[in-house]
Design an enzyme around this catalytic site. Structure first.
Site, PDB file in Angstrom:
ATOM      1  N   ASP A 491     -20.420  29.527  46.483  1.00 38.41           N
ATOM      2  CA  ASP A 491     -20.988  29.979  45.209  1.00 38.41           C
ATOM      3  C   ASP A 491     -21.361  31.452  45.262  1.00 38.41           C
ATOM      4  O   ASP A 491     -21.534  32.035  46.337  1.00 38.41           O
ATOM      5  CB  ASP A 491     -22.230  29.130  44.897  1.00 38.41           C
ATOM      6  CG  ASP A 491     -22.403  28.886  43.414  1.00 38.41           C
ATOM      7  OD1 ASP A 491     -21.906  29.698  42.615  1.00 38.41           O
ATOM      8  OD2 ASP A 491     -23.054  27.892  43.051  1.00 38.41           O
ATOM      9  N   ASP A 561     -20.051  25.937  34.435  1.00 37.28           N
ATOM     10  CA  ASP A 561     -21.228  25.063  34.515  1.00 37.28           C
ATOM     11  C   ASP A 561     -21.359  24.230  33.250  1.00 37.28           C
ATOM     12  O   ASP A 561     -22.191  23.316  33.189  1.00 37.28           O
ATOM     13  CB  ASP A 561     -22.503  25.894  34.721  1.00 37.28           C
ATOM     14  CG  ASP A 561     -22.693  26.263  36.186  1.00 37.28           C
ATOM     15  OD1 ASP A 561     -22.005  25.675  37.039  1.00 37.28           O
ATOM     16  OD2 ASP A 561     -23.528  27.137  36.481  1.00 37.28           O
TER      17      ASP A 561
END
Ligand code: GLA
Length: 764
Positions: A491, A561
């Site tokens: 990430d 997301d």
């Protein structure tokens, strides 16, 4: 296929199966001018296209009005500062502060194969699906130019691949002079197009709304996109296409450019005073200043250029092919996930956020195993004192208060339950509240004396410094070596700001952005070298770094997301305009959706995720029994269709983004014997409950057996029961099929269906 040098005419010609690209040397100056890029043409002398002798005055004939030539000619690699007032590709400043540049032909070379680019991801030359060492299917042209007064040498690289309608370009600079040069701008590709009415297509977005399609008319002036965030960004993807105003999904001309890079970029389309269009792509010059000492080399990243005369869809399919066969997992082409099904994973982020321990994870793993899921991914929160996103990035040590007995114990338990194990990391970051920061406050990117801008309460580590990359890598390596870990979600949850390095000299601070990206590539390369079978999934607050550079390391990238299946329709449509479906991280997630609050049927969530990597992002121990019972069937569906989805040709049929009603797409096998159609009804229309859908990509002469998971297809008598019907490809593509949205299976909001098409000859 082939690259030719037409000696008499001094022309270079690159031919792909359906396109030609021509540039040439024009004497006496030795200018390298661009002549043609488009549909395939013969090896004729087309020097007339350059119009050199019809310009107001050609430079050698009239130096008095040289600017009239420079500001109008089509340059293969345009420079700035000496009379071409359009945007150029290069700005090299001398120690005296001058920055004019003019490039002239020196020599060229045509090679079999394709050299790599040191430190950077790049397309590679191997037979699709095969390993290196097999016969080359690629050719490369290198043209060297120079600028005498500065001693700058520029080498342009062009590569083509057998059977692929793409040309890959990159640039190498060398300081062949005796003084330092400062490179303020070095772009990687330029295409020049004759006057015409054109549109520019880009992919823009934001967090949770990545890669939405934007199409705008090009008018006089400059249309420009880019990133200065240190990553390719949520806002603009490193892609630009220029299409004829009339180009549609399956018809018309389009040129697509995709940048194999993960940092700052620029892409622009400039319409000149004469109506021609110059398209440029490369590292964003803003924030870039590279000191090039005598004898040193700078490599600019590569651009994949695709020309299609058959619309946007064909451009997309070409991008998919070249990325799948010549880019993805290039860092380790032996990686087993480069071209094979990925394990169906369940990720605990939306299930638990930071609130989990090993018991909770094992409970999820056991339930997941019962339902056919194949891997558990432990997301953020397992290390240091990380109990929220306020702390501990950099402290890559297992938190044994949560993971009791250590990581190995947890991983062994998950493996015993029958699942593989994956882990989340964010190596590029440092929390102010971390042991790492307390020990090394100067490791963060920062401008001394200025309060750094926090985002998600974290700073970015200075990955331009090898000692920092080394230390972070050794911590990560220790974690990954301590247990049987199959997958890493990498990430990056904030962009760069406060651009300053404590280690770089003052005249090299402008190198930080690019050196940072090189540091990221270096550590990812090391990871794949040490853990060759690792499945790496890139992520950046969702899809903030969804770019071709990352695909060289990770064959899949978390799309967004925003996991709401309806929102995902536009995100996945935009993503698939450039990137193969096999790269799109897509999961069935919890409802009401955590971002939008919308509830979409579990089944529909599955159909949408099937168009990507497929997986789950929910607490399987807490969802309803009815939903849990659907998982095994969905996993089976994934295994049945993944080969097709991963390797087939993608055709978009309808777009909810455009019509506000429904979204549909197909994937057709390369031999056109199998196809899968996905249809999502988003909006019901009370006055019209059936839809004629025209299919695409099929063999017009083949008969296809149609089977559908719902009783919604209509026959010509109006009866339901199209399921099991056989129709010819040309019928399906021109007359279409009739979908009855009024059927009980399709009643209600957000319903979807799958249609399986199998060529009859395959059935007998
Ligand atoms: C990012 C990712 C999410 C999750 C969180 C964890 O936002 O996109 O999927 O991993 O970080 O902090």
């Amino acid at each position: 296929m082939g690259i030719k040098y037409l000696e008499k005419e001094r022309l270079f010609k690159l031919d792909t199966p359906n396109s030609s690209y021509v540039c040439g040397i024009f004497d006496p100056e030795g200018f390298l001018l661009h002549l043609y890029y488009g549909k395939k043409i013969g090896d004729d002398d087309i020097r007339y296209i350059a119009q050199v002798y019809t310009y107001p005055f050609s430079p050698d004939k009239n130096n008095r009005d040289r600017g009239m030539f420079l500001d109008r000619a089509f340059f293969e690699y345009p420079t700035e500062g000496v009379g071409d007032y359009r945007q150029g590709c290069i700005d090299a400043e001398t120690v005296n502060g001058h920055s004019g540049c003019s490039l002239h032909y020196v020599n060229h070379q045509i090679l079999k194969g394709k050299p790599g680019i040191a430190g950077l991801p790049a397309t590679f030359d191997v037979m699709p699906g095969a390993v290196s060492g097999e016969e080359s299917i690629c050719e490369t042209l290198m043209i060297t130019l120079n600028d005498d007064p500065t001693g700058l040498t520029v080498t342009l690289f062009y590569s083509i691949f057998e059977g692929v309608d793409a040309i890959v370009r990159s640039v190498r600079l060398e300081n062949s002079g005796t003084s330092d040069l400062f490179i303020n701008k070095v772009l990687s590709a330029c295409i020049e197009l004759e006057e015409g009415k054109r549109d520019v297509i880009t992919l823009h977005g934001s967090w949770a709304r990545e890669r939405n399609i934007e199409r705008t008319a090009i008018s006089k002036g400059i249309y420009s996109i880019g990133s200065i965030k240190g990553e390719s960004s949520h806002q603009m993807n490193p892609f630009m296409a220029v299409a004829d105003r009339n180009t549609t999904r399956e018809q018309g001309e389009i040129y697509g450019l995709s940048f194999v890079y993960s940092g700052n970029f620029t892409a622009s389309a400039e319409c000149s005073q004469f109506g021609s269009t110059r398209v440029l792509m490369g590292i964003n010059p803003k924030g870039f200043r590279w000191k090039l000492e005598p004898g040193y080399v700078f490599n600019a990243p590569e651009v994949i250029m695709v020309y299609s005369a058959q619309g946007i869809g064909q451009m997309s399919r070409t991008f998919h092919d070249i990325m799948r066969d010549h880019l993805i997992s290039g860092a380790n082409i032996h990686n087993k996930y480069r071209n094979s099904p990925r394990p169906v994973l369940i990720n605990n982020w939306e299930a638990t956020y930071f609130d989990f321990d090993s018991d909770k994870l094992i409970a999820i793993a056991k339930e997941a195993a019962k339902n056919g899921i194949e891997m558990l991914v432990m997301d953020d929160g397992w290390f240091g004192k990380r109990s929220s996103d306020d702390m501990a990035l950099g402290d890559w040590y297992v938190n044994e208060d949560k993971i009791r007995g250590g990581l190995k114990k947890l991983v062994d338990a998950v493996r015993t339950a029958g699942l593989k194990f994956g882990i989340w990391i964010e190596p590029e970051m440092i929390s102010p509240d971390s042991d790492l920061y307390r020990e090394h406050p100067d490791w963060a990117i920062a401008i001394p004396g200025r309060t750094g801008t926090l985002m998600r309460n974290q700073y970015v580590l200075d990955f331009s410094r090898k000692e920092i990359v080394d230390e972070i890598y050794s911590r990560i390596k220790a974690v990954l070596s301590s247990a049987d870990i199959s997958y890493v979600k990498w990430d990056m949850n904030r962009p760069l700001s406060d651009i300053g390095s404590y280690a770089l000299e003052s005249d090299r601070q402008g190198e930080l952005f690019h050196r940072y990206v090189l540091g990221v590539y270096d550590i990812m390369g090391r990871l794949l070298e040490d853990f060759p079978d690792l499945l790496l999934e890139n992520c950046s607050g969702g899809g903030g770094r969804f770019d071709p550079g990352m695909l060289y390391y990770s064959p899949q990238i978390w799309c967004s997301d925003d996991t709401d299946a309806i929102e995902r329709l536009a995100i996945q449509e935009g993503t698939s305009m450039v990137y193969p479906l096999s790269t799109m991280g897509a999961h069935v997630s919890d409802c009401p959706n955590h971002v939008t609050g919308r509830t979409v049927p579990f089944e529909t969530r599955g159909y949408v995720a099937l168009a990507g990597t497929f997986g789950y992002e929910l607490d399987i121990t807490r969802i309803s029994q009815e939903e849990r019972d659907m998982i095994a069937g969905q996993v089976e569906m994934y295994h049945k269709y993944n080969e097709l989805v991963r390797t087939g040709d993608h055709y978009r049929l309808t777009s909810y983004r455009e019509n506000g009603l429904n979204d549909s797409w197909m994937v057709v096998s390369k031999d056109r014997s199998k196809a899968l159609l996905t249809y999502i009804k988003v909006m019901a229309r009370p006055f019209k409950r059936s839809v004629v859908l025209k299919l695409d990509g099929l063999d017009p002469n083949k008969d296809y057996r149609i089977s559908c998971d719902k009783d919604v297809l209509c026959t010509d008598t109006g009866e339901r029961g199209g399921n099991g019907l056989t129709l010819r490809g040309d019928t399906l593509m021109n007359a279409g099929i009739l979908i009855n949205e009024d059927s009980s299976d399709m009643k209600g909001d957000f319903r979807g269906l799958l249609i399986d098409l199998t060529a009859e000859d395959l059935l007998v």
